[in-house]
Scaffold this active site. Structure first.
Site, PDB file in Angstrom:
ATOM      1  N   LYS A  91      59.171 -16.195  -7.718  1.00  0.00           N
ATOM      2  CA  LYS A  91      57.959 -16.593  -7.447  1.00  0.00           C
ATOM      3  C   LYS A  91      57.306 -17.090  -8.611  1.00  0.00           C
ATOM      4  O   LYS A  91      56.311 -18.054  -8.628  1.00  0.00           O
ATOM      5  CB  LYS A  91      57.151 -15.584  -6.587  1.00  0.00           C
ATOM      6  CG  LYS A  91      57.689 -15.180  -5.500  1.00  0.00           C
ATOM      7  CD  LYS A  91      56.617 -14.408  -4.564  1.00  0.00           C
ATOM      8  CE  LYS A  91      57.329 -14.454  -2.994  1.00  0.00           C
ATOM      9  NZ  LYS A  91      56.305 -13.536  -2.192  1.00  0.00           N
ATOM     10  N   LYS A  96      66.595 -18.060   1.510  1.00  0.00           N
ATOM     11  CA  LYS A  96      66.093 -17.396   2.410  1.00  0.00           C
ATOM     12  C   LYS A  96      64.975 -18.021   3.388  1.00  0.00           C
ATOM     13  O   LYS A  96      64.247 -18.936   2.750  1.00  0.00           O
ATOM     14  CB  LYS A  96      65.347 -15.890   1.822  1.00  0.00           C
ATOM     15  CG  LYS A  96      64.331 -15.317   2.514  1.00  0.00           C
ATOM     16  CD  LYS A  96      63.545 -14.215   1.827  1.00  0.00           C
ATOM     17  CE  LYS A  96      62.235 -14.441   1.362  1.00  0.00           C
ATOM     18  NZ  LYS A  96      61.255 -14.437   2.446  1.00  0.00           N
ATOM     19  N   LYS A 142      58.011 -18.256   4.335  1.00  0.00           N
ATOM     20  CA  LYS A 142      56.778 -18.798   4.399  1.00  0.00           C
ATOM     21  C   LYS A 142      56.327 -19.896   3.720  1.00  0.00           C
ATOM     22  O   LYS A 142      55.609 -20.772   4.203  1.00  0.00           O
ATOM     23  CB  LYS A 142      55.454 -17.901   4.414  1.00  0.00           C
ATOM     24  CG  LYS A 142      55.718 -16.613   5.460  1.00  0.00           C
ATOM     25  CD  LYS A 142      54.418 -15.773   5.311  1.00  0.00           C
ATOM     26  CE  LYS A 142      54.567 -14.288   5.892  1.00  0.00           C
ATOM     27  NZ  LYS A 142      54.388 -13.390   5.008  1.00  0.00           N
TER      28      LYS A 142
HETATM   29  P1  ATP Z   1      56.158 -14.904   1.131  1.00  0.00           P
HETATM   30  O1  ATP Z   1      57.091 -15.904   1.020  1.00  0.00           O
HETATM   31  O2  ATP Z   1      54.768 -15.086   1.306  1.00  0.00           O
HETATM   32  O3  ATP Z   1      56.714 -13.620   0.445  1.00  0.00           O
HETATM   33  P2  ATP Z   1      57.652 -13.862   3.311  1.00  0.00           P
HETATM   34  O4  ATP Z   1      58.304 -14.634   4.457  1.00  0.00           O
HETATM   35  O5  ATP Z   1      58.811 -13.181   2.568  1.00  0.00           O
HETATM   36  O6  ATP Z   1      56.580 -14.363   2.852  1.00  0.00           O
HETATM   37  P3  ATP Z   1      56.564 -11.133   3.767  1.00  0.00           P
HETATM   38  O7  ATP Z   1      55.140 -11.000   4.225  1.00  0.00           O
HETATM   39  O8  ATP Z   1      56.825 -11.245   2.065  1.00  0.00           O
HETATM   40  O9  ATP Z   1      57.132 -12.342   4.059  1.00  0.00           O
HETATM   41  O10 ATP Z   1      57.613  -9.979   4.077  1.00  0.00           O
HETATM   42  C1  ATP Z   1      57.417  -9.539   5.576  1.00  0.00           C
HETATM   43  C2  ATP Z   1      58.519  -8.764   5.910  1.00  0.00           C
HETATM   44  O11 ATP Z   1      59.449  -9.645   6.391  1.00  0.00           O
HETATM   45  C3  ATP Z   1      59.362  -7.964   4.765  1.00  0.00           C
HETATM   46  O12 ATP Z   1      59.816  -6.721   5.595  1.00  0.00           O
HETATM   47  C4  ATP Z   1      60.372  -8.848   4.500  1.00  0.00           C
HETATM   48  O13 ATP Z   1      61.522  -8.130   4.039  1.00  0.00           O
HETATM   49  C5  ATP Z   1      60.753  -9.536   5.907  1.00  0.00           C
HETATM   50  N1  ATP Z   1      61.458 -11.120   5.460  1.00  0.00           N
HETATM   51  C6  ATP Z   1      60.595 -12.042   4.904  1.00  0.00           C
HETATM   52  N2  ATP Z   1      61.806 -13.055   4.836  1.00  0.00           N
HETATM   53  C7  ATP Z   1      62.636 -12.538   5.656  1.00  0.00           C
HETATM   54  C8  ATP Z   1      64.026 -13.450   6.050  1.00  0.00           C
HETATM   55  N3  ATP Z   1      64.065 -14.438   5.698  1.00  0.00           N
HETATM   56  N4  ATP Z   1      64.937 -12.741   6.906  1.00  0.00           N
HETATM   57  C9  ATP Z   1      64.705 -11.334   7.111  1.00  0.00           C
HETATM   58  N5  ATP Z   1      63.666 -10.750   6.701  1.00  0.00           N
HETATM   59  C10 ATP Z   1      62.470 -11.198   6.177  1.00  0.00           C
HETATM   60 MG    MG Z   2      58.088 -12.104   0.810  1.00  0.00          MG
END
Ligand code: ATP
Ligand code: MG
Length: 344
Positions: A114, A206, A209
């Site tokens: 990040k 991955k 968002k």
């Molecule tokens: P950011 O990019 O802002 O970190 P993010 O998509 O990683 O957003 P988070 O809010 O950090 O979302 O994570 C929320 C939950 O979703 C966590 O338990 C994380 O492990 C899970 N998660 C995030 N991305 C994935 C993915 N691609 N596949 C499976 N689980 C995910």
């Molecule tokens: Mg995350």
């Protein structure tokens, strides 16, 4: 000492809730309600470790709350709230800042990803993120934490912090009447065919968002047309689907789509391949669109209805925060006694 079983997890209100969040985390949150008392948190203090527009942040906090409820979390039976309403998270994080070691944080891969190349310019909060996460979990002395695969390293750090607190203060913990350990070592729950949902554009990244391409992810708020377009455009390879799971090795895009189908159908990759193996991607993609639309369509519609009712969402958060704080405050009292801080 045996700890009361309790589930805690959080989702950041950083916008674009996607299929990875749903399959990797929220689906599990819903299932765990049947067996455990659960605390589900909209982690807004984590979100501000990178810049957030204030109006958008407010909207996103409400949207994640709406998503929790639309996916089936019962805010009456479980606790749903936003992190910043319970100051004990930040308070315990400070104590943990004095327990965790710089060397431990220096190993965290999420910070490296990040922060990118310009590490000097990253916020201190972004670096300290895993310590706040340990406090989120341990301020409730939670024992089980459902997360996606990407959070495994942070969970290990939470366990290290709990362990070091228990060791450093062992004598004081015993004196205060808590036996051998004050904090449990929280267990990650990372299971199923979609613990790491990958980008639809690049099977080695991955789904996230923050990916600039909206075609990289399926959002919970996407309508049927958007879902169909994104799945149709999803990257694949020229080979037909294999009939067995080991045929997915070295084919990250195929593996990802099969994993998504399996998770949405609540089955496994081998069952999906038994049905679609040997066939073309186009046939499989059509079935995947139908399945995704059938699952996500009603969720998106319900989210839309709920976010429009700001007063209801805010009342859920306020009620959840009051119940969460009652538990968190009861943890902070002995933490202060154990550390040697004087309290009223
Ligand atoms: P950011 O990019 O802002 O970190 P993010 O998509 O990683 O957003 P988070 O809010 O950090 O979302 O994570 C929320 C939950 O979703 C966590 O338990 C994380 O492990 C899970 N998660 C995030 N991305 C994935 C993915 N691609 N596949 C499976 N689980 C995910
Ligand atoms: Mg995350």
């Amino acid at each position: 000492m045996a700890f009361k079983e309790l589930v805690f997890s959080g989702v950041q209100p950083t916008g674009n809730l996607h299929l990875g969040n749903y399959l990797g985390a929220i689906v599990k949150f819903v299932a765990l309600q049947r067996r455990y008392q659960c605390i589900y948190c909209v982690v807004d203090l984590h979100a501000i470790t990178v810049w957030q527009d204030p109006a958008e942040l407010r909207r996103n906090i409400r949207e994640v709350t709406a998503a929790f409820i639309a996916c089936g979390i019962d805010p009456g039976k479980q606790i749903v709230f936003n992190q910043s309403q319970v100051a004990e998270h930040a308070e315990l994080a400070w104590v943990f800042n004095c327990v965790a070691r710089l060397g431990w944080l220096n190993r965290m891969t999420q910070f490296k990803e990040k922060a990118g190349k310009d590490r000097e310019n990253a916020s201190i909060g972004l670096y300290d993120y895993p310590v706040l996460m340990a406090a989120d979990i341990l301020v409730y002395r939670a024992t089980h934490v459902p997360v996606g695969e990407d959070q495994k390293q942070h969970l290990e750090l939470s366990r290290d912090i709990a362990q070091k607190f228990n060791n450093d203060f062992a004598a004081s913990i015993a004196e205060c009447g808590f036996g051998e350990a004050f904090f449990p070592l929280p267990e990650p729950l990372i299971q199923g065919p979609a613990t790491r949902v990958m980008s639809l554009r690049d099977g080695t990244k991955k789904m996230s968002k923050s990916d600039p391409s909206d075609y990289s992810r399926i959002n919970l708020a996407d309508d049927a047309e958007a879902i169909a377009q994104k799945v149709r455009k999803a990257k694949t390879d020229p080979e037909p689907l294999p009939s067995e799971e080991k045929g997915l090795e070295g084919r990250p895009e195929a593996d990802n789509l099969v994993g998504i189908y399996a998770a949405l159908a609540d089955s496994g990759k081998s069952a999906v391949l038994a049905q679609f193996g040997g066939g073309q991607f186009s046939t499989f993609k059509t079935a995947l669109v139908d399945l995704a639309v059938a699952t996500l369509g009603p969720i998106g519609a319900e989210m839309k209805r709920l976010v429009a009712d700001t007063a209801y969402i805010d009342s859920v958060l306020a009620d959840g925060a009051a119940r969460a704080q009652a538990i968190a405050a009861e943890t902070m009292k002995p933490v202060k006694d154990i550390v040697g801080l004087i309290r009223r």
